[in-house]
Enzyme design. Sequence first.
Site, PDB file in Angstrom:
ATOM      1  N   THR A 166      -1.611 -19.392   2.671  1.00  0.00           N
ATOM      2  CA  THR A 166      -2.135 -18.024   2.746  1.00  0.00           C
ATOM      3  C   THR A 166      -3.590 -18.067   2.314  1.00  0.00           C
ATOM      4  O   THR A 166      -3.971 -18.851   1.439  1.00  0.00           O
ATOM      5  CB  THR A 166      -1.376 -17.054   1.831  1.00  0.00           C
ATOM      6  OG1 THR A 166      -1.569 -17.478   0.493  1.00  0.00           O
ATOM      7  CG2 THR A 166       0.082 -16.994   2.161  1.00  0.00           C
ATOM      8  N   GLU A 223       3.650 -15.338   5.253  1.00  0.00           N
ATOM      9  CA  GLU A 223       5.026 -15.612   4.816  1.00  0.00           C
ATOM     10  C   GLU A 223       6.078 -15.096   5.800  1.00  0.00           C
ATOM     11  O   GLU A 223       7.247 -15.433   5.681  1.00  0.00           O
ATOM     12  CB  GLU A 223       5.271 -14.961   3.440  1.00  0.00           C
ATOM     13  CG  GLU A 223       4.503 -15.593   2.289  1.00  0.00           C
ATOM     14  CD  GLU A 223       3.083 -15.044   2.136  1.00  0.00           C
ATOM     15  OE1 GLU A 223       2.544 -14.486   3.119  1.00  0.00           O
ATOM     16  OE2 GLU A 223       2.505 -15.168   1.047  1.00  0.00           O
ATOM     17  N   LYS A 271      -5.080   2.843 -10.387  1.00  0.00           N
ATOM     18  CA  LYS A 271      -4.216   3.503 -11.362  1.00  0.00           C
ATOM     19  C   LYS A 271      -5.023   4.539 -12.132  1.00  0.00           C
ATOM     20  O   LYS A 271      -5.848   4.200 -12.963  1.00  0.00           O
ATOM     21  CB  LYS A 271      -3.644   2.459 -12.323  1.00  0.00           C
ATOM     22  CG  LYS A 271      -2.512   3.015 -13.137  1.00  0.00           C
ATOM     23  CD  LYS A 271      -1.837   1.940 -13.944  1.00  0.00           C
ATOM     24  CE  LYS A 271      -0.555   2.518 -14.524  1.00  0.00           C
ATOM     25  NZ  LYS A 271      -0.026   1.765 -15.612  1.00  0.00           N
ATOM     26  N   TRP A 286      -0.718   6.616  -9.100  1.00  0.00           N
ATOM     27  CA  TRP A 286      -1.344   5.668  -8.190  1.00  0.00           C
ATOM     28  C   TRP A 286      -2.127   6.374  -7.095  1.00  0.00           C
ATOM     29  O   TRP A 286      -1.681   7.370  -6.540  1.00  0.00           O
ATOM     30  CB  TRP A 286      -0.287   4.796  -7.512  1.00  0.00           C
ATOM     31  CG  TRP A 286       0.498   3.958  -8.474  1.00  0.00           C
ATOM     32  CD1 TRP A 286       1.783   4.164  -8.871  1.00  0.00           C
ATOM     33  CD2 TRP A 286       0.051   2.796  -9.165  1.00  0.00           C
ATOM     34  NE1 TRP A 286       2.162   3.201  -9.758  1.00  0.00           N
ATOM     35  CE2 TRP A 286       1.125   2.335  -9.961  1.00  0.00           C
ATOM     36  CE3 TRP A 286      -1.152   2.085  -9.182  1.00  0.00           C
ATOM     37  CZ2 TRP A 286       1.029   1.210 -10.770  1.00  0.00           C
ATOM     38  CZ3 TRP A 286      -1.245   0.959  -9.985  1.00  0.00           C
ATOM     39  CH2 TRP A 286      -0.164   0.530 -10.768  1.00  0.00           C
TER      40      TRP A 286
HETATM   41  P1  ADP Z   1      -3.765 -12.940   2.679  1.00  0.00           P
HETATM   42  O1  ADP Z   1      -4.521 -11.758   3.192  1.00  0.00           O
HETATM   43  O2  ADP Z   1      -3.069 -12.715   1.384  1.00  0.00           O
HETATM   44  O3  ADP Z   1      -4.533 -14.163   2.723  1.00  0.00           O
HETATM   45  P2  ADP Z   1      -2.086 -12.743   4.997  1.00  0.00           P
HETATM   46  O4  ADP Z   1      -3.131 -12.945   5.981  1.00  0.00           O
HETATM   47  O5  ADP Z   1      -0.785 -13.376   5.171  1.00  0.00           O
HETATM   48  O6  ADP Z   1      -2.575 -13.253   3.631  1.00  0.00           O
HETATM   49  O7  ADP Z   1      -1.979 -11.202   4.782  1.00  0.00           O
HETATM   50  C1  ADP Z   1      -0.817 -10.487   4.587  1.00  0.00           C
HETATM   51  C2  ADP Z   1      -1.168  -9.143   4.031  1.00  0.00           C
HETATM   52  O8  ADP Z   1      -2.040  -8.436   4.910  1.00  0.00           O
HETATM   53  C3  ADP Z   1       0.000  -8.220   3.867  1.00  0.00           C
HETATM   54  O9  ADP Z   1       0.713  -8.498   2.682  1.00  0.00           O
HETATM   55  C4  ADP Z   1      -0.687  -6.870   3.819  1.00  0.00           C
HETATM   56  O10 ADP Z   1      -1.203  -6.584   2.536  1.00  0.00           O
HETATM   57  C5  ADP Z   1      -1.835  -7.038   4.774  1.00  0.00           C
HETATM   58  N1  ADP Z   1      -1.494  -6.446   6.067  1.00  0.00           N
HETATM   59  C6  ADP Z   1      -1.040  -7.051   7.161  1.00  0.00           C
HETATM   60  N2  ADP Z   1      -0.855  -6.170   8.163  1.00  0.00           N
HETATM   61  C7  ADP Z   1      -1.187  -4.957   7.682  1.00  0.00           C
HETATM   62  C8  ADP Z   1      -1.205  -3.629   8.214  1.00  0.00           C
HETATM   63  N3  ADP Z   1      -0.857  -3.368   9.466  1.00  0.00           N
HETATM   64  N4  ADP Z   1      -1.594  -2.629   7.386  1.00  0.00           N
HETATM   65  C9  ADP Z   1      -1.959  -2.865   6.118  1.00  0.00           C
HETATM   66  N5  ADP Z   1      -1.974  -4.084   5.566  1.00  0.00           N
HETATM   67  C10 ADP Z   1      -1.591  -5.124   6.336  1.00  0.00           C
END
Ligand code: ADP
Length: 538
Positions: free
Chosen positions: A183, A325, A436, A441
């Site tokens: 990630t 994931e 917060k 929130w």
């Molecule tokens: P990271 O950004 O942690 O490196 P990822 O690319 O796997 O890893 O991102 C996953 C995260 O991206 C999700 O947990 C969520 O927070 C965000 N995300 C993905 N799709 C959406 C969406 N449609 N709207 C809002 N947030 C999103």
Amino acid sequence: MRGLMQDSPLTIDTIFRHAEQHYGDVPIVTNGPKGVTRSTYGEWADRTRRLGGVLDTLGISADGRVGTFGWNSQRHLELYFAAPCTGRVLHTLNIRLFPEQLTYIANHAEDEVVFVDRSVFPLFWPLVDTMTTVRHVVVMEDGGDAELPDDPRISDYETLLAAASPVEFDVRDENLAASMCYTSGTTGNPKGVVYSHRSTVLHTMAALSPNAFGLSVRDVAMPVVPMFHANAWGIAQAAPAAGAALVFPGPMMQPEALANLIVDEGVTFTAGVPTIWQGVLPHLAGKKHQLREIGCGGSAVPKALSEAYREQVGLPILQAWGMTETSPVASSGVLPQRLQDADDETKANARARAGVPLFGVEARIVDADTLEPQAWDDTATGELQVRGNWCAKEYYNPDAGVELTTADGWMKTGDVAAMSPDGSIRIADRTKDLIKSGGEWISSVDLENAIMSHPKVAEAAVVGVPHPKWDERPLACVVLKQGETATEEEILEHLKPLVAKWWLPDAVEFIDEVPKTSVGKFSKKDLRAKFAEYELKS
Ligand code: ADP
């Protein structure tokens, strides 16, 4: 009584053979500084089999990790199949990560070889001696002109391929690792996710389905989302499985180049993060194109962006939600039949949601501590948790200090969401990005959406800054469109009818650019660091 049907392993070589047998004449196009290179699935299949031979020649272990460090290209697609179809494990390295993270990831995964695009070779080569298991570096000519040192570890992709013999692909165990992806670390250290053949094939079928991307032989698909990030959202497997033509941007990731490629190549389906589409919009607006769907996710898709596409490009953006994931596609916001004739506002609101889980994924919202389920009334929020056959069970580096699965077997996402009675997901925020204020929130995503609906605003990111009385209060960081000027009061006035009074940001800072992560998402971590000492006026 037992079912009497055949049972064969769900392995990636079945996708490969299907494309090889049926779509040999379907085009694959890769862009580069000297123009596009044209090929077909037939040529790709032949080259991919020979690439399997190259991995043998290089002496890569039976389940050795095959690193890649490159843009979206046909060669990357060859690696996407040659590695897993010979039992090895594809490991896509994110070319935009910090050097220390790249070293950590390559060492942790124990990459034996890394295939590097020449244009990004200068980013990679200084790290090679820190990567203790890397024995070979194979350079792929992508139009870049970086100097190559005289080093026995370096070889040329095309030279190796020309000398190699094609190999048979026959993976028997569907639970073998096929690929891995760390990630990108929007929050904390990179964590390794290991996909199996089975999870990849199932995810491919889901990504193909009409409730997701709906790819078919009618499509020309262009993944803008990098192949080094979250599996290119499954498009690199789904397009070959469907026989959709493929268009790869290569290193030509500038917004104008992307827009031109969409128009010139008759792209019908494309996908990328919101900041990409933000940049492409002015170059695509008013142009004649063949697009039927623009997929978008990775972070909240602003309603204003989707609506701008509807008005100026002729089609709104399709929002999907997922994570590295979750392979990554887990839900999507394709509008159901009952909303097809709804008014524009209702549709725009529906598109602003992450949508309904794809068949194969279940979702719930719970209190993160007690796992108490929260009501599906679109108001109550809780941690979004998912389960399904393409959701990760655990990380490859458990020492990352994160427990991925709950005691009752659901995957924790770290996202906070509400769900409507029909289980459509509305992402409120990442747990870490929530603000917060006085024990309540505030959703930074909702505030950003509201600010970005201001006609003068190009981008907005909201972070919590320390407040003596309320703990944290929202600070709005706003990037204005080119040539525009605006005051704090103007932005706040715009927000008043859109959000609760106590949500109104305490201050608005006009900045030149929102810092981005390695995959182009807003980096709240960087913004928070930048404004850590911020003094609120009241
Ligand atoms: P990271 O950004 O942690 O490196 P990822 O690319 O796997 O890893 O991102 C996953 C995260 O991206 C999700 O947990 C969520 O927070 C965000 N995300 C993905 N799709 C959406 C969406 N449609 N709207 C809002 N947030 C999103």
